[in-house]
Design a protein around this motif. Structure first.
Motif, PDB file in Angstrom:
ATOM      1  N   ILE A 193       0.856  -1.178   0.000  1.00  0.00           N
ATOM      2  CA  ILE A 193       0.000   0.000   0.000  1.00  0.00           C
ATOM      3  C   ILE A 193       0.892   1.227   0.000  1.00  0.00           C
ATOM      4  O   ILE A 193       1.755   1.375   0.863  1.00  0.00           O
ATOM      5  N   PHE A 218       1.186   5.408  -0.123  1.00  0.00           N
ATOM      6  CA  PHE A 218       0.417   6.575   0.270  1.00  0.00           C
ATOM      7  C   PHE A 218       1.098   7.821  -0.265  1.00  0.00           C
ATOM      8  O   PHE A 218       2.319   7.925  -0.250  1.00  0.00           O
ATOM      9  N   ASN A 258       0.343  12.194  -0.562  1.00  0.00           N
ATOM     10  CA  ASN A 258      -0.579  13.324  -0.446  1.00  0.00           C
ATOM     11  C   ASN A 258      -0.120  14.453  -1.357  1.00  0.00           C
ATOM     12  O   ASN A 258      -0.243  15.626  -1.043  1.00  0.00           O
ATOM     13  N   ASP A 266      10.206   4.838  -0.317  1.00  0.00           N
ATOM     14  CA  ASP A 266      10.517   4.888   1.104  1.00  0.00           C
ATOM     15  C   ASP A 266       9.465   4.137   1.892  1.00  0.00           C
ATOM     16  O   ASP A 266       8.288   4.152   1.547  1.00  0.00           O
ATOM     17  N   GLU A 284       7.113   5.381   8.389  1.00  0.00           N
ATOM     18  CA  GLU A 284       6.879   4.870   9.731  1.00  0.00           C
ATOM     19  C   GLU A 284       5.779   5.669  10.389  1.00  0.00           C
ATOM     20  O   GLU A 284       5.513   6.808  10.024  1.00  0.00           O
ATOM     21  N   THR A 294      -0.555   8.851  11.221  1.00  0.00           N
ATOM     22  CA  THR A 294       0.346   9.824  10.613  1.00  0.00           C
ATOM     23  C   THR A 294       1.650   9.128  10.269  1.00  0.00           C
ATOM     24  O   THR A 294       2.246   8.450  11.090  1.00  0.00           O
ATOM     25  N   PHE A 295       2.018   9.324   9.074  1.00  0.00           N
ATOM     26  CA  PHE A 295       3.217   8.646   8.608  1.00  0.00           C
ATOM     27  C   PHE A 295       4.332   9.647   8.351  1.00  0.00           C
ATOM     28  O   PHE A 295       4.076  10.805   8.030  1.00  0.00           O
ATOM     29  N   ALA A 296       5.520   9.136   8.487  1.00  0.00           N
ATOM     30  CA  ALA A 296       6.660   9.986   8.193  1.00  0.00           C
ATOM     31  C   ALA A 296       7.775   9.121   7.653  1.00  0.00           C
ATOM     32  O   ALA A 296       7.834   7.926   7.919  1.00  0.00           O
ATOM     33  N   ALA A 297       8.589   9.741   6.904  1.00  0.00           N
ATOM     34  CA  ALA A 297       9.776   9.033   6.478  1.00  0.00           C
ATOM     35  C   ALA A 297      10.624   8.772   7.722  1.00  0.00           C
ATOM     36  O   ALA A 297      10.517   9.492   8.708  1.00  0.00           O
ATOM     37  N   VAL A 331       0.021  16.016   8.534  1.00  0.00           N
ATOM     38  CA  VAL A 331      -0.804  16.449   7.427  1.00  0.00           C
ATOM     39  C   VAL A 331      -1.926  15.492   7.136  1.00  0.00           C
ATOM     40  O   VAL A 331      -3.037  15.887   6.822  1.00  0.00           O
ATOM     41  N   VAL A 332      -1.593  14.265   7.238  1.00  0.00           N
ATOM     42  CA  VAL A 332      -2.585  13.287   6.852  1.00  0.00           C
ATOM     43  C   VAL A 332      -3.830  13.464   7.689  1.00  0.00           C
ATOM     44  O   VAL A 332      -4.946  13.376   7.228  1.00  0.00           O
ATOM     45  N   GLU A 390      -5.018  15.861   8.699  1.00  0.00           N
ATOM     46  CA  GLU A 390      -5.804  16.988   8.232  1.00  0.00           C
ATOM     47  C   GLU A 390      -7.042  16.528   7.490  1.00  0.00           C
ATOM     48  O   GLU A 390      -8.131  17.048   7.684  1.00  0.00           O
ATOM     49  N   ASN A 406       2.149  21.361   4.509  1.00  0.00           N
ATOM     50  CA  ASN A 406       1.984  20.184   3.723  1.00  0.00           C
ATOM     51  C   ASN A 406       3.213  19.359   3.474  1.00  0.00           C
ATOM     52  O   ASN A 406       3.596  19.171   2.337  1.00  0.00           O
ATOM     53  N   PRO A 407       3.836  18.902   4.503  1.00  0.00           N
ATOM     54  CA  PRO A 407       4.985  18.055   4.215  1.00  0.00           C
ATOM     55  C   PRO A 407       4.536  16.936   3.297  1.00  0.00           C
ATOM     56  O   PRO A 407       3.497  16.321   3.525  1.00  0.00           O
ATOM     57  N   LEU A 408       5.285  16.759   2.314  1.00  0.00           N
ATOM     58  CA  LEU A 408       4.903  15.769   1.321  1.00  0.00           C
ATOM     59  C   LEU A 408       5.142  14.379   1.878  1.00  0.00           C
ATOM     60  O   LEU A 408       6.240  14.060   2.300  1.00  0.00           O
ATOM     61  N   ILE A 409       4.127  13.630   1.879  1.00  0.00           N
ATOM     62  CA  ILE A 409       4.265  12.268   2.359  1.00  0.00           C
ATOM     63  C   ILE A 409       4.107  11.343   1.182  1.00  0.00           C
ATOM     64  O   ILE A 409       3.150  11.437   0.430  1.00  0.00           O
ATOM     65  N   ASP A 410       5.043  10.501   1.046  1.00  0.00           N
ATOM     66  CA  ASP A 410       5.010   9.639  -0.123  1.00  0.00           C
ATOM     67  C   ASP A 410       5.793   8.391   0.198  1.00  0.00           C
ATOM     68  O   ASP A 410       6.956   8.457   0.576  1.00  0.00           O
ATOM     69  N   GLY A 411       5.171   7.287   0.083  1.00  0.00           N
ATOM     70  CA  GLY A 411       5.912   6.074   0.354  1.00  0.00           C
ATOM     71  C   GLY A 411       5.000   4.912   0.675  1.00  0.00           C
ATOM     72  O   GLY A 411       3.783   4.995   0.515  1.00  0.00           O
ATOM     73  N   ILE A 412       5.621   3.860   1.112  1.00  0.00           N
ATOM     74  CA  ILE A 412       4.873   2.642   1.387  1.00  0.00           C
ATOM     75  C   ILE A 412       4.456   2.635   2.849  1.00  0.00           C
ATOM     76  O   ILE A 412       5.273   2.843   3.737  1.00  0.00           O
TER      77      ILE A 412
END
Lengths: 284, 426
Positions: free
Chosen positions: A13, A15, A17, A266, A269, B274-277, B289-290, B292, B331-337
């Motif tokens: 999955i 994600f 934004n 990436d 977490e 909430t996800f973060a790298a 952000v999420v 939000e 809006n920190p860009l969040i992108d990933g698995i």
């Protein structure tokens, strides 16, 4: 569920934004067909347009109507079109001159008007691509329904003409007007065919309600009502901004669509625990 | 008018049925049948006429068959059963799937799959309004059709209604076919039928020959198969359906003009994690952000977000976050698995996110109307339709996991309390 229930397939999955505040869901509760220009209208080059009042979050999508004689009452269309123009004028939303010159008023489009609805939970748009599920948050949900406010104008007009011009104007339009009736009160909408008595009762009720409303506004007693009025007024005060409307088949749509997908590999977490869902329920 | 047609048209077929079974039906309560939706009668095969009343004559049937079997049982007997006549909604999955307006301009771009049916020119009604398009607008069709065949576009000739010779200048139109007369024609009510039902229908006569109870049983069996809209509660069906969406890894069609990706709508439980790298990579992106998007009121501007969120939710889920300033970061860009989606053999679909979050995915109520996913770009003043939402899913926390996690967290409180006390004393 079952403990020995094995996993058949796993897909990652993802994600993103990337387009975060932009993605919305538009629902068309009264539309069971795609949003598209009728073939006849499309042939004459008409297109779907959209406009927006950004601060009050009001969106309108205009879909050309199918005005072939087979399916369209031209006279009525003119009548309604004139009413819509009046309505527009009243609401301070005339279209700027582009179809004004020399052209007779016609109801040439259906206006779908948006109403924002609350989202329950976190809404996500999901797309499966290349064996991966891509999620993207949906920030707003709107419902769009045809707006028919011009009917108010029309009924008001017909009522006025009845009061002013006497019984000759609309012969079959209900009983002769009540002499006590004040002319400019907006008529309740669907009263045309009502019998005489029923109608009188309606009008009376309406009047008292209106008066009460006015008093309330003057006295400042009903905050809710005032709020509503303010909301309406602020909406009317704001002017429309035209939007470019791009349908699914356009290149723009494709470009934007590509933007939804998550690009990075990436692994993200989170600190969030499952229990957060439970804890978030208010009242527990 | 079709009303009449059906009324009178129903005559013959009904006559056969009621002649054969009159006494029992009256005992049973035929009245229900009088209220059957106005279906124009079809030509019926005799055997079907017989099979239909039988299940209904059996008292036993009334317990079950009434609620469930009725709708379709009726349909079947009344004339629906007369043959596998495809539903009125015509299947589309071609470049035309979006309707006539699309047909011209799809050359340069792939067209996403649509929920809507193909418009088909009605060829057989020649003499009505000259200007009518003979082309119905696309209507919503069922999910089943979507995956199903494309071959049932046209009702075969033998399935067409058979009416008595119309008078001069009069044309009989099947109510169900009104849609096909013109682009603007209204929708006819959809029938609750689909292919799966047809199969069973064929079996049924045999069952009836043996006995009536099997017939009822057969009826029951039908349900999971065709139940997308009716028996959403039946898990099996639901799951099958889910798998169908997620397990498909290969593009089904090679047609490059079709955009294969379908749009799904997921409703997650409220605070979306909430996800973060990983912290090492980008130390300062505290991901708020999420959330939000998960706030109840959709906060439109960036500055409204984390600060205004209900404190309880925030506090509970995120450990004390020092930087309030960082939140203002736009809006920190969040992108990933963020996890994996698991499809189980049983048909269950789960999302396993990181940090032990396990979520169940179930099908939600599918609205029958049009839903667009759009991108509204205020800066560019542009409204872009991304496509239609094809299916809705509800994602809910897996209860077992949730309970376990709760238990775990129950064990920790002492520490928290201690801290609290300390803080109080200090």
């Amino acid at each position: 569920m079952d403990i020995d229930d094995e996993v058949v397939s796993r897909i990652p999955i993802r994600f993103s934004n990337a387009l975060s505040p932009k993605i919305q869901i538009h629902q068309f509760p009264l539309l069971t067909r795609p949003l598209q220009v009728p073939p006849s209208a499309a042939a004459s080059g008409k297109r779907i347009t959209a406009r927006l009042k950004p601060t009050v979050q009001r969106l309108e999508i205009h879909i050309p109507a199918d005005t072939r004689a087979e399916v369209w009452n031209t006279d009525r269309g003119r009548e309604l079109g004139a009413a819509r123009i009046d309505d527009d004028r009243e609401k301070n939303q005339e279209s700027k001159g582009k179809e004004r010159e020399g052209q007779e008023p016609r109801l040439s489009e259906v206006r779908m008007r948006s109403e924002q609805i609350q989202q329950k939970g976190a809404h996500m748009l999901g797309i499966v691509r290349d064996g991966q599920l891509h999620l993207h948050p949906i920030s707003e949900t709107h419902q769009l329904r045809p707006t028919l406010t011009y009917l108010d104008i029309l009924s008001r007009k017909s009522k006025r003409s009845r009061v002013g011009g006497g019984s000759d104007s609309d012969s079959d339009d209900g009983p002769p007007p009540d002499p006590d009736e004040p002319a400019p009160t907006p008529a309740p909408k669907k009263e045309k065919k009502a019998s005489g008595e029923a109608r009188e009762v309606q009008v009376t009720a309406r009047k008292s309600e209106d008066k009460g409303g006015l008093q309330q506004i003057q006295n400042g007693t009903s905050a809710a009502r005032r709020e509503m009025l303010i909301a309406i007024r602020s909406e009317e005060d704001e002017s429309w901004q035209d939007l470019e409307f791009h349908d699914v088949t356009t290149v723009e749509s494709e470009t934007t669509f590509e933007g939804i997908f998550s690009q990075s590999d990436d692994i993200l977490e989170t600190e969030t625990d499952v229990t957060a869902f439970l804890k978030d329920i208010s009242g527990l | 008018m079709a009303d009449n047609a059906s009324g009178s048209g129903a005559g013959p077929s009904k006559a056969i049925g009621s002649l054969a079974k009159k006494p029992p039906t009256t005992r049973q309560g035929t009245q229900k049948f009088k209220f059957t939706p106005v279906l124009p009668a079809r030509r019926q095969k005799v055997e079907e006429v017989k099979t239909e009343p039988t299940p209904d004559t059996i008292p036993q049937d009334s317990s079950r068959g009434r609620g469930r079997g009725r709708g379709r049982g009726d349909g079947r007997g009344r004339g629906r059963g007369a043959g596998p006549r495809p539903p009125v909604e015509l299947t589309a999955s071609g470049p035309f799937a979006m309707g006539p307006a699309m047909s011209g301009n799809n050359a340069r771009r792939s067209v996403p799959r649509s929920n809507f049916a193909i418009p088909t020119p009605g060829t057989d009604r020649a003499s009505l309004g000259v200007g009518l398009t003979r082309m119905s607008a696309a209507g919503i069709k069922k999910e089943n059709d979507l995956k199903g065949g494309k071959e049932k576009d046209k009702p075969s000739q033998e399935d067409e209604e058979v009416y008595s010779e119309p008078d001069e200048g009069v044309e009989i139109i099947d109510m169900e076919d009104v849609r096909q007369m013109d682009w603007m024609a209204p929708e006819s009510l959809r029938k609750e039928r689909c292919q799966a039902k047809r199969k069973v229908k064929k079996e049924e006569p045999a069952d009836d020959g043996v006995g009536t109870v099997p017939a009822a049983a057969a009826e029951v069996e039908v349900d999971p198969a065709n139940a997308l809209d009716l028996s959403e509660s039946e898990e099996e069906e639901e799951f099958e359906d889910l798998i169908e969406h997620f397990a498909r890894q290969e593009p089904v069609t090679e047609d490059p003009s079709m955009r294969e990706e379908r749009l799904y709508f997921f409703q997650f439980p409220s605070p979306f994690p909430t996800f973060a790298a990983p912290a090492a990579a980008i130390p300062d992106s505290v991901p708020e952000v999420v959330a939000e998007s998960s706030t109840k009121k959709v906060s439109f501007a960036d500055d409204v977000k984390a600060g205004s969120l209900p404190g309880s939710a925030r506090g509970s889920m995120a450990p004390p976050e020092p930087p309030a300033a960082v939140k203002a970061d736009e809006n920190p860009l969040i992108d990933g698995i963020i996890g994996t989606l698991e499809v189980y053999r049983s048909g269950a679909v789960k999302m396993r996110l990181h940090n032990g979050i396990l979520l169940d995915v179930t099908a939600a109520t599918q609205p029958s109307f049009l839903q667009h996913a759009v991108s509204l770009d205020l800066a560019e003043k542009r409204l872009t339709v991304l496509g239609e939402v094809n299916k809705r899913f509800v994602v809910s926390p897996d209860i077992e996991t949730l309970l376990t996690a709760m238990e775990m967290s129950e064990r920790t409180p002492p520490v928290v309390k201690g801290e609290d006390v300390k803080m109080d004393t200090s």
